[in-house]
Design a protein around this motif. Structure first.
Motif, mmCIF file in Angstrom:
data_model
loop_
_atom_site.group_PDB
_atom_site.id
_atom_site.type_symbol
_atom_site.label_atom_id
_atom_site.label_comp_id
_atom_site.label_asym_id
_atom_site.label_seq_id
_atom_site.Cartn_x
_atom_site.Cartn_y
_atom_site.Cartn_z
ATOM 1 N N ALA A 228 45.793 0.499 -36.352
ATOM 2 C CA ALA A 228 46.529 1.419 -37.238
ATOM 3 C C ALA A 228 45.767 1.820 -38.514
ATOM 4 O O ALA A 228 45.699 3.010 -38.825
ATOM 5 C CB ALA A 228 47.901 0.838 -37.589
ATOM 6 N N PRO A 229 45.180 0.861 -39.284
ATOM 7 C CA PRO A 229 44.513 1.271 -40.530
ATOM 8 C C PRO A 229 43.368 2.253 -40.291
ATOM 9 O O PRO A 229 43.223 3.246 -41.002
ATOM 10 C CB PRO A 229 43.993 -0.045 -41.114
ATOM 11 C CG PRO A 229 44.770 -1.118 -40.447
ATOM 12 C CD PRO A 229 45.123 -0.591 -39.093
ATOM 13 N N ILE A 230 42.565 1.956 -39.261
ATOM 14 C CA ILE A 230 41.394 2.798 -38.975
ATOM 15 C C ILE A 230 41.829 4.160 -38.448
ATOM 16 O O ILE A 230 41.273 5.199 -38.807
ATOM 17 C CB ILE A 230 40.455 2.064 -37.984
ATOM 18 C CG1 ILE A 230 39.877 0.819 -38.675
ATOM 19 C CG2 ILE A 230 39.347 2.955 -37.511
ATOM 20 C CD1 ILE A 230 39.049 -0.076 -37.801
ATOM 21 N N LEU A 231 42.866 4.158 -37.605
ATOM 22 C CA LEU A 231 43.379 5.405 -37.038
ATOM 23 C C LEU A 231 44.003 6.277 -38.127
ATOM 24 O O LEU A 231 43.801 7.500 -38.153
ATOM 25 C CB LEU A 231 44.413 5.077 -35.957
ATOM 26 C CG LEU A 231 44.659 6.114 -34.874
ATOM 27 C CD1 LEU A 231 43.357 6.590 -34.257
ATOM 28 C CD2 LEU A 231 45.572 5.547 -33.796
ATOM 29 N N GLN A 232 44.749 5.643 -39.031
ATOM 30 C CA GLN A 232 45.356 6.386 -40.153
ATOM 31 C C GLN A 232 44.271 7.059 -40.988
ATOM 32 O O GLN A 232 44.374 8.245 -41.348
ATOM 33 C CB GLN A 232 46.178 5.435 -41.034
ATOM 34 C CG GLN A 232 46.869 6.155 -42.204
ATOM 35 C CD GLN A 232 47.484 5.179 -43.194
ATOM 36 O OE1 GLN A 232 47.727 4.012 -42.889
ATOM 37 N NE2 GLN A 232 47.748 5.652 -44.400
ATOM 38 N N LEU A 233 43.210 6.313 -41.282
ATOM 39 C CA LEU A 233 42.091 6.858 -42.060
ATOM 40 C C LEU A 233 41.474 8.058 -41.347
ATOM 41 O O LEU A 233 41.267 9.116 -41.951
ATOM 42 C CB LEU A 233 41.034 5.756 -42.254
ATOM 43 C CG LEU A 233 39.737 6.156 -42.963
ATOM 44 C CD1 LEU A 233 39.980 6.342 -44.457
ATOM 45 C CD2 LEU A 233 38.656 5.106 -42.752
ATOM 46 N N ALA A 234 41.244 7.909 -40.042
ATOM 47 C CA ALA A 234 40.548 8.953 -39.277
ATOM 48 C C ALA A 234 41.359 10.232 -39.162
ATOM 49 O O ALA A 234 40.822 11.329 -39.308
ATOM 50 C CB ALA A 234 40.203 8.425 -37.893
ATOM 51 N N VAL A 235 42.672 10.104 -38.885
ATOM 52 C CA VAL A 235 43.450 11.318 -38.618
ATOM 53 C C VAL A 235 43.919 12.008 -39.891
ATOM 54 O O VAL A 235 44.285 13.183 -39.853
ATOM 55 C CB VAL A 235 44.666 11.060 -37.688
ATOM 56 C CG1 VAL A 235 44.217 10.559 -36.350
ATOM 57 C CG2 VAL A 235 45.681 10.124 -38.308
ATOM 58 N N SER A 236 43.915 11.295 -41.043
ATOM 59 C CA SER A 236 44.441 11.941 -42.250
ATOM 60 C C SER A 236 43.372 12.320 -43.281
ATOM 61 O O SER A 236 43.690 12.921 -44.304
ATOM 62 C CB SER A 236 45.528 11.063 -42.893
ATOM 63 O OG SER A 236 45.053 9.779 -43.164
ATOM 64 N N LEU A 237 42.102 11.997 -43.006
ATOM 65 C CA LEU A 237 41.029 12.427 -43.927
ATOM 66 C C LEU A 237 40.987 13.949 -44.070
ATOM 67 O O LEU A 237 40.644 14.475 -45.122
ATOM 68 C CB LEU A 237 39.673 11.932 -43.423
ATOM 69 C CG LEU A 237 39.092 10.682 -44.090
ATOM 70 C CD1 LEU A 237 37.814 10.271 -43.403
ATOM 71 C CD2 LEU A 237 38.835 10.881 -45.577
ATOM 72 N N ASP A 238 41.363 14.634 -42.975
ATOM 73 C CA ASP A 238 41.364 16.105 -42.988
ATOM 74 C C ASP A 238 42.223 16.667 -44.112
ATOM 75 O O ASP A 238 41.887 17.697 -44.702
ATOM 76 C CB ASP A 238 41.917 16.650 -41.660
ATOM 77 C CG ASP A 238 40.907 16.533 -40.543
ATOM 78 O OD1 ASP A 238 39.761 16.150 -40.839
ATOM 79 O OD2 ASP A 238 41.263 16.810 -39.392
ATOM 80 N N TYR A 239 43.350 16.011 -44.395
ATOM 81 C CA TYR A 239 44.260 16.525 -45.425
ATOM 82 C C TYR A 239 43.534 16.583 -46.770
ATOM 83 O O TYR A 239 43.639 17.561 -47.521
ATOM 84 C CB TYR A 239 45.511 15.641 -45.580
ATOM 85 C CG TYR A 239 46.214 15.227 -44.307
ATOM 86 C CD1 TYR A 239 46.002 15.904 -43.099
ATOM 87 C CD2 TYR A 239 47.094 14.152 -44.298
ATOM 88 C CE1 TYR A 239 46.648 15.514 -41.933
ATOM 89 C CE2 TYR A 239 47.743 13.748 -43.138
ATOM 90 C CZ TYR A 239 47.506 14.427 -41.956
ATOM 91 O OH TYR A 239 48.142 14.029 -40.817
ATOM 92 N N ALA A 240 42.788 15.513 -47.069
ATOM 93 C CA ALA A 240 42.045 15.460 -48.335
ATOM 94 C C ALA A 240 40.937 16.510 -48.355
ATOM 95 O O ALA A 240 40.700 17.162 -49.387
ATOM 96 C CB ALA A 240 41.452 14.060 -48.518
#
Length: 685
Positions: A228-240
């Motif tokens: 979960a932590p790594i997946l959250q980082l990967a899929v939401s970096l785009d927003y930033a």
């Protein structure tokens, strides 16, 4: 949005302090969240093994023998001494060996050879033990101290203990590889050395808060903790990335950083919301899984996406305005390669691209649904002690899987008949029950309590059936079915089975149903988000076909390479890949529609390919790196499978969005125009 943006900008210091404080508290709180490695706990309440386990725990002190300990080069008296020492280890609730199935006072030559060789062969002894849930690490460490380097442990307890020990270290190894990799990818995509740190800080804070808020849930599964932590980082970096790129653009049009940020927040809000919504609803589908490892991960990812969205829209603007001078001071020349001309080359391949994808679509769909699956941990790598031990035990004794049968006690004649029928089943090597070990002629009350309690509780009789097949696959599952049917013939629904193969059989039946529910929900919810975003009936079909094709191709590869696939990984990735990579299609299509209002379809596609291929490649590179690093660093077969599928899936989705989607948009331009509300497409004179 303007009012909220203005208030965030006005109170930027307070916002940053609040988020950092919550992140620090969450960093501490995460250490109080327990991690569950027991897959049985995630089965639904009505599963056979869940019900049987509840009865077993209530009625008997000993649990199911789930682990095998092999002693090398020992005599029978030495093996019996080891049995005593193993029984004395705190956390071991039961030890079964040869003396439980054969009277050792009589010469071994008189006993059945096959029965003896299941427990003692060529000077090696094989003992079956039960380990209390939660004590796996402590118990297996104590057993290794007792049996030394030459002995071996195989089974559930050592698999769980190995996963537990390696989880923390492997998460650290993944982070040490991942963070520099992501920084490198982001440095290439920006014009400031400091900008990637802003991205990572914003998402990193949301990841920490997500981990900390798990304290309100109490515990998470080992899959959630690892992925979960790594997946959250990967899929939401785009927003930033969306927000800060927009901020950089507006700084060219205004001297006020505050005004530039307010405009950037307003402009990027719809794109970030659409991107977050597709991922959010895709992950919500996982929460409907009855096998709760999926719903545990789904809940965590849904929470993570919400927190990432809030962090990017609230914390990142405040943080950026406090430290934007760092971005100015660390400017570097653009490393972005020139993609001019790329679109023209791709568009020439539109017909071959369409023909190729449509040709492999049906075989890929059929192959991915016919892959050979494993439903448990899968096999531990042979370069680990647990992996090499499993091989040693299997080479010496073959496979042994016990099934425990609980039946109502009282009718000895019926029990004896059942045991005789069980002994006659294929692949059954021995049956341990009161009626054949002690004998129906001796009343249980005449025996010592410790012996009686092995076989009888207040309400149930316990029968242990040893089989010479593994824990899962067609044959082990058929054995479970035969045992359950035979027991039902005698006792109806009052008979209960449990053991590792029964658990995996229940997992198989549960996740097979989950598969349909989760996939339908994912596709329907994402289609609705796309329908609202593009106000079009055809556009969701085009986008879903593009990404779903990449999912099917990804999941069909194990079939064509004849590699068994961990089912939990298959189920999760079929949702996660679609939810996480549909953003590439959204980014491409939004840009295409904007261009299409000013030029014909072919030109609009070429322009979009030239301008957006790099942005999409950055997103795909991050998600793909995350997946492959998880695969490389994790010895847990479930986590490794999710990593490999995710890494490969992100690359396939990128290829499909760059080659197949443009071809679809050009070829079906007229149909898209007719089925989209107020397209305002450019009309050729």
């Amino acid at each position: 949005m303007s009012n909220i943006a203005a208030r965030i900008i006005k109170h930027k210091k307070a916002v940053v302090i609040a988020f950092v404080t919550i992140a620090v508290i969450s960093s501490v709180a995460q250490f109080f969240v327990s991690v569950n490695y027991n897959m049985v706990d995630y089965l639904p309440e009505d599963a056979e093994s869940t019900q049987a386990m509840a009865i077993m725990e209530e009625e008997f002190t000993g649990s199911v023998p789930d682990t095998r300990v092999m002693l090398t080069d020992v005599s029978i008296p030495e093996a019996l001494e080891y049995k005593e020492k193993l029984s004395a280890i705190d956390g071991v609730s039961d030890v079964i060996w040869l003396d439980d199935v054969v009277d050792l006072k009589t010469p071994l030559e008189m006993a059945d050879d096959d029965t003896v060789e299941n427990y003692y062969k060529d000077g090696n002894a094989l003992l079956s033990i039960s380990v209390n849930s939660g004590d796996e690490v402590k118990v297996t460490d104590a057993i290794y101290n007792l049996i030394g380097e030459d002995g071996a442990i195989a089974g559930e307890a050592i698999n769980t203990a190995s996963s537990q020990k390696m989880a923390g270290q492997e998460s650290m190894n993944a982070a040490l590889l991942l963070v520099p990799m992501i920084i490198l990818i982001l440095v290439i995509s920006t014009t400031s050395w400091a900008e990637p740190l802003f991205f990572l800080t914003a998402i990193g804070v949301s990841v920490l808060i997500n981990l900390g808020t798990n304290i309100f849930i109490g515990e998470v599964s080992f899959v959630t903790q690892s992925v979960a932590p790594i997946l959250q980082l990967a899929v939401s970096l785009d927003y930033a990335v969306f927000l800060l790129h927009s901020f950089s653009d507006f700084r060219k049009t205004t001297d006020s950083p505050e005004e530039a940020m307010q405009l950037a927040m307003k402009k990027s809000f719809p794109a970030i919301t659409a991107s977050a919504a597709t991922t959010f609803f895709g992950f919500i589908a996982l929460t409907f899984m009855k096998f709760e490892i999926g719903s545990d991960l789904g809940l965590n990812l849904v929470k993570g996406i919400l927190l990432s969205f809030i962090s990017v829209m609230v914390f990142l603007p405040a943080l950026t305005l406090l430290f934007y001078k760092w971005m100015d001071k660390t400017k570097h020349k653009s490393f972005v390669p020139d993609f001019t001309g790329f679109g023209k080359k791709v568009i020439k391949l539109k017909v071959p691209s369409l023909l190729f994808v449509f040709a492999i679509l049906v075989p890929a769909f059929l192959a991915q649904s016919n892959t050979a699956f494993t439903y448990g941990f899968g096999e531990m790598p042979e370069n680990t002690r647990s992996g090499s031990d499993a091989v040693s035990v299997e080479e010496a004794f073959g496979e042994t899987t016990p099934i425990v049968l609980l039946v109502p006690k009282g009718d000895m004649a019926k029990e004896k008949e059942l045991v005789e029928n069980l002994e006659g089943l294929d692949y059954v090597t021995s049956v341990i029950a009161y009626v054949n070990m002690v004998g129906e002629a001796i009343p249980p009350e005449y025996l010592d309590e410790s012996v009686r309690d092995e076989f009888y509780s207040e309400n149930y009789s316990r029968i242990v059936i040893n089989t010479n097949r593994g824990t899962e696959g067609d044959i082990p599952f058929s054995i479970v079915e035969k045992v359950e049917h035979l027991a039902a013939d005698y006792y109806g629904d009052q008979a209960h089975t449990l053991g590792e193969s029964v658990t995996l059989y229940d997992i198989k039946n549960t996740v097979s149903k989950d598969n349909i529910v989760v996939n339908v929900l994912t596709v329907v919810t994402i289609a609705l988000v796309l329908l609202i975003t593009f106000k079009s009936i055809s556009m969701p079909v085009v986008l879903l076909l593009t990404i779903q094709s990449s999912v099917w191709i990804n999941l069909s590869i194990p079939y064509f390479t004849d590699t068994p696939l961990v089912f939990v990984g298959y189920l999760i990735i079929s949702t996660v890949q679609l939810a996480a990579t549909v953003d590439y299609g959204i980014l491409f299509t939004e840009s295409y529609q904007h261009c299409r209002k000013e030029m014909p379809a072919r030109k609009a596609t070429v322009k979009t390919l030239d301008e957006k291929t790099f942005s999409i490649s950055i997103s795909a590179a991050i998600l793909s790196s995350v997946g492959f690093i998880l695969w490389i660093t994790s010895s847990n077969p479930i986590v490794g499978a999710i990593g490999l599928l995710m890494g490969r899936g992100a690359l396939l989705a990128f290829v499909m969005v760059v080659l197949f989607l443009p071809a679809m948009l050009v070829v079906f331009d007229k149909a898209i125009k007719k089925t989209t509300y107020k397209t305002n497409y450019y009309e050729e004179k």
